[in-house]
Motif scaffolding. Structure first.
Motif, PDB file in Angstrom:
ATOM      1  N   UNK A   1       0.839  -1.187   0.000  1.00  0.00           N
ATOM      2  CA  UNK A   1       0.000   0.000   0.000  1.00  0.00           C
ATOM      3  C   UNK A   1       0.877   1.241   0.000  1.00  0.00           C
ATOM      4  N   UNK A   2       0.349   2.324  -0.560  1.00  0.00           N
ATOM      5  CA  UNK A   2       1.007   3.629  -0.589  1.00  0.00           C
ATOM      6  C   UNK A   2       0.430   4.474   0.540  1.00  0.00           C
ATOM      7  N   UNK A   3       1.242   5.392   1.081  1.00  0.00           N
ATOM      8  CA  UNK A   3       0.777   6.160   2.230  1.00  0.00           C
ATOM      9  C   UNK A   3       1.278   7.592   2.229  1.00  0.00           C
ATOM     10  N   UNK A  11       1.890  -5.962   2.957  1.00  0.00           N
ATOM     11  CA  UNK A  11       1.035  -6.608   3.947  1.00  0.00           C
ATOM     12  C   UNK A  11       0.980  -8.115   3.748  1.00  0.00           C
ATOM     13  N   UNK A  12       1.035  -8.857   4.848  1.00  0.00           N
ATOM     14  CA  UNK A  12       0.841 -10.299   4.830  1.00  0.00           C
ATOM     15  C   UNK A  12      -0.643 -10.581   5.024  1.00  0.00           C
ATOM     16  N   UNK A  18       2.865  -5.972   8.513  1.00  0.00           N
ATOM     17  CA  UNK A  18       3.392  -5.320   7.326  1.00  0.00           C
ATOM     18  C   UNK A  18       4.893  -5.082   7.447  1.00  0.00           C
ATOM     19  N   UNK A  19       5.528  -4.978   6.296  1.00  0.00           N
ATOM     20  CA  UNK A  19       6.937  -4.605   6.215  1.00  0.00           C
ATOM     21  C   UNK A  19       6.980  -3.198   5.663  1.00  0.00           C
TER      22      UNK A  19
END
Length: 79
Positions: A1-3, A11-12, A18-19
């Protein structure tokens, strides 16, 4: 995802964890996986496109776009 917090998160779906990938210096706008799943591309308001290696999620290349922001990133499959 972008933030908006300048990060990309992977995301798992199994664990929900998340990494965090942080190389951009402004909002991350878009992310896209390459057709072979080996490279992730991300774009940002900092005028950059970053390519990430799926093996370890290390930065492969950082490209500065000058005065144009790339809003969407997409891949085209190769033959």
């Amino acid at each position: 995802s972008a933030s908006r917090d300048e990060t990309v998160r992977l995301w798992s779906i199994v664990s929900g964890q998340s990494k965090l990938l942080k190389e951009h210096t402004s909002w991350v706008i878009s992310v896209a996986w390459s057709p072979d799943g080996q490279t992730l591309a991300s774009t940002s308001h900092d005028f950059t496109i970053i390519l990430w290696n799926a093996d370890g999620m290390r930065r492969i290349k950082r490209s500065v776009g000058g005065t144009v922001i790339a809003v969407v990133v997409a891949w085209s499959p190769t033959e």
